[in-house]
Design a protein around this motif. Structure first.
Motif, PDB file in Angstrom:
ATOM      1  N   UNK A  90      24.701  25.114  68.961  1.00 10.86           N
ATOM      2  CA  UNK A  90      25.867  24.606  69.228  1.00 10.86           C
ATOM      3  C   UNK A  90      26.387  23.882  67.931  1.00 10.86           C
ATOM      4  N   UNK A  91      27.643  24.280  67.546  1.00 11.06           N
ATOM      5  CA  UNK A  91      28.268  23.442  66.133  1.00 11.06           C
ATOM      6  C   UNK A  91      28.367  21.930  66.571  1.00 11.06           C
ATOM      7  N   UNK A  92      27.929  21.164  65.798  1.00  8.70           N
ATOM      8  CA  UNK A  92      27.946  19.668  66.033  1.00  8.70           C
ATOM      9  C   UNK A  92      28.302  18.885  64.616  1.00  8.70           C
ATOM     10  N   UNK A  93      29.269  17.899  64.913  1.00 13.50           N
ATOM     11  CA  UNK A  93      29.326  17.195  63.862  1.00 13.50           C
ATOM     12  C   UNK A  93      28.312  15.906  63.641  1.00 13.50           C
ATOM     13  N   UNK A  94      27.577  15.633  64.648  1.00  8.87           N
ATOM     14  CA  UNK A  94      26.884  14.502  64.941  1.00  8.87           C
ATOM     15  C   UNK A  94      25.596  14.520  63.726  1.00  8.87           C
ATOM     16  N   UNK A  95      25.143  15.694  63.157  1.00  9.30           N
ATOM     17  CA  UNK A  95      24.123  15.672  62.381  1.00  9.30           C
ATOM     18  C   UNK A  95      24.977  15.312  60.929  1.00  9.30           C
ATOM     19  N   UNK A  96      25.916  15.500  60.795  1.00 11.31           N
ATOM     20  CA  UNK A  96      26.656  15.027  59.696  1.00 11.31           C
ATOM     21  C   UNK A  96      26.682  13.652  59.539  1.00 11.31           C
ATOM     22  N   UNK A 133      22.107  15.305  71.630  1.00 12.20           N
ATOM     23  CA  UNK A 133      20.877  16.399  71.680  1.00 12.20           C
ATOM     24  C   UNK A 133      21.679  17.675  71.990  1.00 12.20           C
ATOM     25  N   UNK A 134      22.364  18.364  71.195  1.00 13.90           N
ATOM     26  CA  UNK A 134      22.971  19.539  71.364  1.00 13.90           C
ATOM     27  C   UNK A 134      22.034  20.692  71.574  1.00 13.90           C
ATOM     28  N   UNK A 153      34.886   9.936  67.001  1.00 15.30           N
ATOM     29  CA  UNK A 153      35.822  10.583  67.949  1.00 15.30           C
ATOM     30  C   UNK A 153      36.175  12.186  67.442  1.00 15.30           C
ATOM     31  N   UNK A 154      36.054  12.537  66.123  1.00 14.57           N
ATOM     32  CA  UNK A 154      36.533  13.766  65.516  1.00 14.57           C
ATOM     33  C   UNK A 154      35.458  14.815  65.583  1.00 14.57           C
ATOM     34  N   UNK A 155      36.184  16.014  65.039  1.00 13.78           N
ATOM     35  CA  UNK A 155      34.933  17.171  65.084  1.00 13.78           C
ATOM     36  C   UNK A 155      34.554  17.389  63.713  1.00 13.78           C
ATOM     37  N   UNK A 156      34.865  16.513  62.498  1.00  8.63           N
ATOM     38  CA  UNK A 156      34.685  16.593  61.224  1.00  8.63           C
ATOM     39  C   UNK A 156      33.787  15.274  60.816  1.00  8.63           C
ATOM     40  N   UNK A 157      32.316  15.564  60.907  1.00  8.93           N
ATOM     41  CA  UNK A 157      31.454  14.605  60.338  1.00  8.93           C
ATOM     42  C   UNK A 157      31.658  13.967  59.171  1.00  8.93           C
TER      43      UNK A 157
END
Length: 272
Positions: free
Chosen positions: A102-108, A97-98, A70-74
């Motif tokens: 796009x800044x994304x935390x998902x990769x982290x 699949x941004x 739920x956060x913006x920090x991976x």
């Protein structure tokens, strides 16, 4: 036992319902079990992903986890990923699949999961149809003002994301897979608004908004200038580089992905 996090969210509630409907043992992680309104037979356990110390009871005896971060920090997900890996055998992570840039935390979060030693599958949907709920107040006025009316996306119904998640959670052969998911066709943002208008029986027109004006509103809502600027840049790129359409939903669950028209019909009450 399958643990579903984000169990009352747009996707998670459908994952819970579909698993329960198939007669499987489901445990739902919720902040307030008394207000969760879950299907009969689903075990509600109180916990919060942002407070990892609350998670042990929910993870006890669990084999698989559907994880929504739920956060913006991976990086903040590290203790949660470690706990999941210590208790469960498999995790299905709702990634993204941004659009490029796009800044994304998902990769982290994906990186943390890969390094944890647990069996994993990543679901990477593109644009969520449910994000258009953000226009609901404007839809009611008959005019939607937002940047980049010609930005084109292949929006996916949350029911399809859930159906893929359930398939992956309940069948073999998905370990180490990263599935890019989309709806069945592209629509520009202006076309999306027109579809919603037809569904609710109201003419709704699109007005292009200057990105700088939208930026000010998004800064108030999100508070992170880098994230806002990256998102606006990525949305603008979708005008010339539309979001891809993939056959993955149909390949995995045996039926075509639901069109945006179906999503709008399912959500008429949200726009009235």
């Amino acid at each position: 036992m399958i643990l579903v996090t984000g169990a009352t969210g747009n996707v998670g509630r459908h994952v819970v319902a579909q698993l329960a409907g198939a007669g499987l043992r489901v445990r739902a992680l919720v902040r307030d079990p008394g207000r969760a309104d879950l299907p009969e037979g689903v075990e509600a356990v109180k916990g919060d992903l942002t407070a990892p110390e609350t998670l042990a009871p929910a993870l006890t005896g669990v084999e698989s986890v559907f994880l929504v971060w739920p956060g913006f920090s991976g990086e903040a997900a590290r203790p949660v990923v470690d706990l999941v890996a210590a208790h469960a055998r498999r995790v299905v992570y709702l990634s993204a699949n941004a659009p490029a840039g796009t800044p994304t935390f998902h990769a982290d979060v994906e990186r943390l999961i890969r390094g944890s030693g647990i069996n994993w599958t990543f679901l990477r949907p593109g644009g969520f149809a449910a994000n258009t709920l953000g226009w609901a107040d404007q839809i009611r006025t008959g005019v939607v003002r937002w940047p980049y009316g010609q930005a084109s996306r292949s929006l996916i119904h949350e029911k399809d994301i859930a159906a893929v998640a359930v398939h992956v959670l309940t069948s073999a052969g998905h370990n180490g897979a990263a599935y890019t998911l989309s709806g069945p066709a592209r629509l520009t943002q202006a076309e999306q608004v027109a579809v919603i208008g037809r569904a609710v029986g109201r003419e709704v027109r699109w007005e292009d908004q200057e990105p700088q004006e939208a930026r000010e509103a998004l800064l108030t809502a999100w508070g992170d200038a880098a994230f806002v600027d990256g998102a606006l840049k990525a949305w603008g790129r979708l005008v010339d580089e539309p979001e891809e359409v993939t056959p993955t939903v149909e390949r995995l669950i045996g039926r075509p992905a639901l069109p945006f028209e179906q999503w709008a019909a399912d959500h008429v009450a949200d726009f009235r």
